[in-house]
Structures are given as C-alpha cells and as structure tokens.
Scaffold this motif. Structure first.
Motif, mmCIF file in Angstrom:
data_model
loop_
_atom_site.group_PDB
_atom_site.id
_atom_site.type_symbol
_atom_site.label_atom_id
_atom_site.label_comp_id
_atom_site.label_asym_id
_atom_site.label_seq_id
_atom_site.Cartn_x
_atom_site.Cartn_y
_atom_site.Cartn_z
ATOM 1 N N ASP A 2 0.824 -1.207 0.000
ATOM 2 C CA ASP A 2 0.000 0.000 0.000
ATOM 3 C C ASP A 2 0.859 1.257 0.000
ATOM 4 O OD1 ASP A 2 -2.671 -1.190 2.167
ATOM 5 O OD2 ASP A 2 -2.239 -1.511 0.044
ATOM 6 N N SER A 32 -16.139 0.332 -5.197
ATOM 7 C CA SER A 32 -15.123 -0.493 -4.536
ATOM 8 C C SER A 32 -14.247 0.418 -3.687
ATOM 9 C CB SER A 32 -14.270 -1.223 -5.580
ATOM 10 O OG SER A 32 -13.038 -1.647 -5.039
ATOM 11 N N ARG A 34 -11.387 -0.208 -2.482
ATOM 12 C CA ARG A 34 -10.011 -0.316 -2.963
ATOM 13 C C ARG A 34 -9.806 0.562 -4.199
ATOM 14 N NH1 ARG A 34 -6.847 -5.984 -4.377
ATOM 15 N NH2 ARG A 34 -4.975 -5.041 -5.302
ATOM 16 N N ASP A 35 -10.765 0.491 -5.143
ATOM 17 C CA ASP A 35 -10.636 1.285 -6.366
ATOM 18 C C ASP A 35 -10.724 2.780 -6.067
ATOM 19 O OD1 ASP A 35 -10.401 -1.053 -7.769
ATOM 20 O OD2 ASP A 35 -12.446 -1.033 -8.572
ATOM 21 N N GLN A 38 -7.437 3.949 -4.657
ATOM 22 C CA GLN A 38 -6.426 4.051 -5.705
ATOM 23 C C GLN A 38 -6.651 5.291 -6.558
ATOM 24 O OE1 GLN A 38 -6.220 0.596 -8.226
ATOM 25 N NE2 GLN A 38 -4.430 1.334 -9.351
ATOM 26 N N ARG A 44 -5.012 1.968 0.856
ATOM 27 C CA ARG A 44 -6.244 1.176 0.919
ATOM 28 C C ARG A 44 -6.938 1.337 2.260
ATOM 29 N NH1 ARG A 44 -4.109 -4.615 -1.553
ATOM 30 N NH2 ARG A 44 -3.383 -3.801 -3.576
#
Length: 203
Positions: A2, A32, A34-35, A38, A44
């Motif tokens: 990460d 998401s 996580r998305d 990013q 994260r």
C-alpha cells in the motif's frame, strides 16, 4: 504494498463524490473501496478512517441524495403560485431529480437501506425530512384537510408519481400507447391524477 496514507484536504467528501460518480455509471455494485482509494491516491486503509465499510459509504451517499431532495422540495414550496401549483412543482422537480440522477435515485429508493431494522442512522433523518416536505406541500395545496386524509393522499400521490417514473424510465410508454397525447400531456394527466381533488366534505 500500500501507498502511505497522506492528509487529504477532504478525503471523506472526495470519497463520497467518487462513489456517487461510480453509482451513476455502474450502480452500487460498481463502488469499490479499494478502487476509490487508488483513484484518489491514498492507501487502501485510508477510506476506512471515514467509513466502516463500503455499505456505510453507500448509505452516506444515499443520505446526501435525500438532502438534495429536501432542497428540491423547499425551493418548490418557496416558489410562486398557490398551494396546488407549488405541490405540482414539487412533483415535477422530483421527477427531474430522478431523471438527472438515476443512479442516486435508485440507491435512495431501490436499495434495502430503508427496509432495514433499523435503517442506517445517517439516512433516517434526511429520508424522513424529505417525506415531511412532500406532505407539507400537500397540506399547502389542501389547507384544512384532516391529517389522516393528508397521510393517505401523500402515499397515493407518491405511488402514482413514482409508478409513472419507473415505467417511463424503462421506456414502457410506447407511442401507440399514448397517441395522440404528447409526453408533456401524459405528464400533465399523471400529475392531475396524483394530486386529485380535495377531501369531500359533508354537505
């Protein structure tokens, strides 16, 4: 590995904005954590400092939708015309909100948030206030009506308008079904049926 988290000017707001964009593009399933992390350039773990999980983020986004709907109704109620005209404007503006924000509208009304026992705390107040605004618009259109009549009419009115919106959204009203009516004339007919007449008073 990460990325290290860093201080974002308003990470919570940025997460909600990005989640709303994802909802409008692909529905709630497109969101998401996580998305989002990013895309915003954070670790994260960073989103979880603001939202316990994806569900909490989506509930917060839905709550902002109800806050927007409150403003829609407040604006209509502060507009010109008599009570009936302001009620009609409230319904027209609700339909426009649903047309412009279909993903958000679906998250607000078609997710299971409001069916949970209890619903997510963040959504309860805004959802209740938006409904109260609509009921207030109806009270303004029919001053002096009995509270029980107002409650029943609010439900039937909303059912009519939302039913029309759902069918129209999926293209159910084909030209041969409504001809010679135009789309605008059909909407007028729906609104007249939804608002209806005042309570019958004993002679």
């Amino acid at each position: 590995m990460d990325k290290p988290a860093y201080h974002h000017g308003d990470l919570k707001g940025a997460l909600m904005t990005a989640a709303l964009a994802a909802v409008e593009q692909g529905g709630p399933e497109a969101v998401s954590m996580r998305d989002l992390a990013q895309s915003l350039g954070v670790s994260r773990a960073a989103p979880y400092r603001h939202f316990a999980d994806r569900d909490a983020l989506l509930a917060a986004v839905a709550a902002t939708g109800f806050e927007e709907l409150i403003v829609v109704y407040e604006t209509a109620l502060a507009g010109p015309g008599d009570g009936r005209e302001r009620l009609r404007r409230s319904l027209v503006d609700y339909l426009e909100f649903a047309r412009l924000r279909p993903g958000l509208h679906a998250l607000m009304f078609e997710s299971d948030f409001l069916q949970r026992k209890p619903p997510p705390a963040v959504i309860i107040g805004p959802a209740d206030r938006s409904y109260q605004q609509l009921r207030q618009a109806l009270e303004g259109a029919f001053p002096g009506a009995e509270p029980v009549w107002i409650r029943a009419r609010t439900v039937t009115m909303l059912s009519t308008v939302v039913g029309y919106r759902v069918l129209d959204h999926v293209g159910r009203f084909k030209p041969h079904m409504i001809a010679p009516l135009t789309s605008a004339e059909l909407l007028d007919a729906v609104l007249e049926a939804a608002i209806g007449e005042g309570p019958v008073r004993p002679g």
